[in-house]
Design an enzyme around this catalytic site. Structure first.
Site, PDB file in Angstrom:
ATOM      1  N   CYS A 144     -17.885 -25.705  26.505  1.00 48.03           N
ATOM      2  CA  CYS A 144     -19.153 -24.914  27.022  1.00 48.03           C
ATOM      3  C   CYS A 144     -19.826 -25.746  28.450  1.00 48.03           C
ATOM      4  O   CYS A 144     -20.912 -24.590  29.706  1.00 48.03           O
ATOM      5  CB  CYS A 144     -20.057 -24.808  26.018  1.00 48.03           C
ATOM      6  SG  CYS A 144     -19.708 -23.335  24.508  1.00 48.03           S
ATOM      7  N   HIS A 153     -18.146 -16.293  22.590  1.00 50.53           N
ATOM      8  CA  HIS A 153     -17.124 -16.684  23.407  1.00 50.53           C
ATOM      9  C   HIS A 153     -15.784 -16.570  23.332  1.00 50.53           C
ATOM     10  O   HIS A 153     -15.308 -17.417  21.930  1.00 50.53           O
ATOM     11  CB  HIS A 153     -18.152 -17.368  24.017  1.00 50.53           C
ATOM     12  CG  HIS A 153     -19.288 -17.378  25.086  1.00 50.53           C
ATOM     13  ND1 HIS A 153     -19.948 -17.851  25.204  1.00 50.53           N
ATOM     14  CD2 HIS A 153     -19.286 -16.159  25.522  1.00 50.53           C
ATOM     15  CE1 HIS A 153     -20.788 -17.285  25.827  1.00 50.53           C
ATOM     16  NE2 HIS A 153     -21.094 -16.348  26.519  1.00 50.53           N
TER      17      HIS A 153
END
Lengths: 266, 75
Positions: free
Chosen positions: A261, A165
């Site tokens: 996250c 990501h």
């Protein structure tokens, strides 16, 4: 005004499947330790940095719901919901959608054939939205979001499955500073970053720091919250006018996640 | 065999068009931009039409796969 953040308690968090190189079902997270680490992060954000923490209820069938960064990308009161690439996480979409609607947000859903993993792969910097693609998010979502938000969307190709990501290797900070790990990007993405971010605003992490997910940081004002990392990095932050808060997130690293996250600015 | 494709987005700022053509050329497959319309404002998207000229179906398949990875569409 305090920063409003969405988090999810790790009641059902665990390594139930493997969808990135960090995950190994044979190397389970220590549940008690994970809960303590999550509480420590929550405490720093709420009590030291005055964040307004909102919680989404954890669900047993979606252990990664704890990684709220992947819920959506936000634009004011609008939440552009994620379309997860892997079936293991697709069940999270309905819970995030329900939470946003119930809390008064306007919800935008992408077409079913698009994959897009929210603020894990889309981060604002200098008036543009930088968006990662290939490992999780498909580039077709970038065009859709650019036209929807009428904003410049800068596509950056991620070339390492370990940094799957954008928020694992790229972290915009206050005043257009940027923490990033050049080796996670292809040469074109590096040129784009260098063209748009002046050298004095770039905080480049080394291999060791990248492996601690140092770029997966939460920035509130002049404070930067990360997993445990190096003294060198702390010094770099201080030299650039930031305060550094470190907290051990080893149990979440087992799923390929760290401070950023576990949070979504809403 | 020749195929034309379209690429739309912030393809100039992101260097996506250059990257796409470069990556296809690295496989010794001919490709080139035919037309580029650049958005007037920073937030406007740009649009390019480019061509792939491959010598075999396998080459064409590879080039199209690369192009689609970077968001190109057939039309």
């Amino acid at each position: 005004m305090s920063e409003k953040i969405l988090m999810c308690p790790p009641e059902y968090y665990g390594i139930a499947y493997e969808i990135n190189p960090w995950m190994n079902v044979e190397i389970q997270a220590d549940h008690e330790l994970a809960a303590m680490q999550w509480e420590n992060l929550y405490d720093i954000l709420k009590n030291k940095l005055n964040a307004d923490i909102n919680l989404i209820k954890p669900r047993p069938e979606v252990p990664d719901l704890v990684f709220t960064a992947n819920a959506a990308v936000m634009s004011g009161n609008r939440a552009i919901l994620s379309r997860f690439k892997y079936p293991q996480r697709q069940a999270e979409e309905k819970y995030f959608e329900e939470w946003f609607r119930r809390n008064g947000y306007e919800v935008v859903t992408l077409m079913k054939d698009m994959s897009f993993e929210g603020a894990g792969d889309a981060l604002y910097l200098g008036g543009s939205l930088y968006a990662g693609y290939v490992p999780r998010t498909g580039i077709s979502s970038h065009l859709y979001i650019a036209e929807l938000l009428e904003i410049s969307v800068i596509s950056l190709e991620l070339t390492s499955q370990r940094f799957y990501h954008l928020d694992t290797c790229f972290c915009p900070l206050k005043n257009d500073y940027l923490i990033y790990y050049p080796d996670a990007f292809d040469s074109y993405a590096n040129k784009v970053i260098e063209y748009n971010v002046p050298p004095e605003k770039r905080i480049i992490v080394n291999d060791e720091e990248a492996s601690y997910f140092t770029c997966n940081a939460v920035n509130i004002g002049d404070a930067v919250v990360t997993n445990l990392t190096t003294k060198r990095f702390s010094k770099l932050l201080r030299e650039n006018g930031f305060r550094h808060f470190q907290t051990d997130l080893s149990e979440f690293m087992k799923a390929g996640g760290a401070a950023k996250c576990l949070t979504l600015k809403i | 065999m020749k195929k034309e494709m379209k690429l739309k987005g912030h393809i100039i700022d992101s260097l996506t068009l250059s990257k796409l053509l470069d990556e296809i050329c690295n496989h010794e497959i001919l490709c080139y931009a035919i037309e580029i319309k650049v958005g007037r404002r920073r937030e406007d998207v740009s649009e390019a039409i480019f061509a792939i000229e491959a010598e075999t179906p396998e080459e064409m398949e590879l080039a199209v796969k690369i192009a689609k990875k970077h968001g190109a569409m057939e039309f």
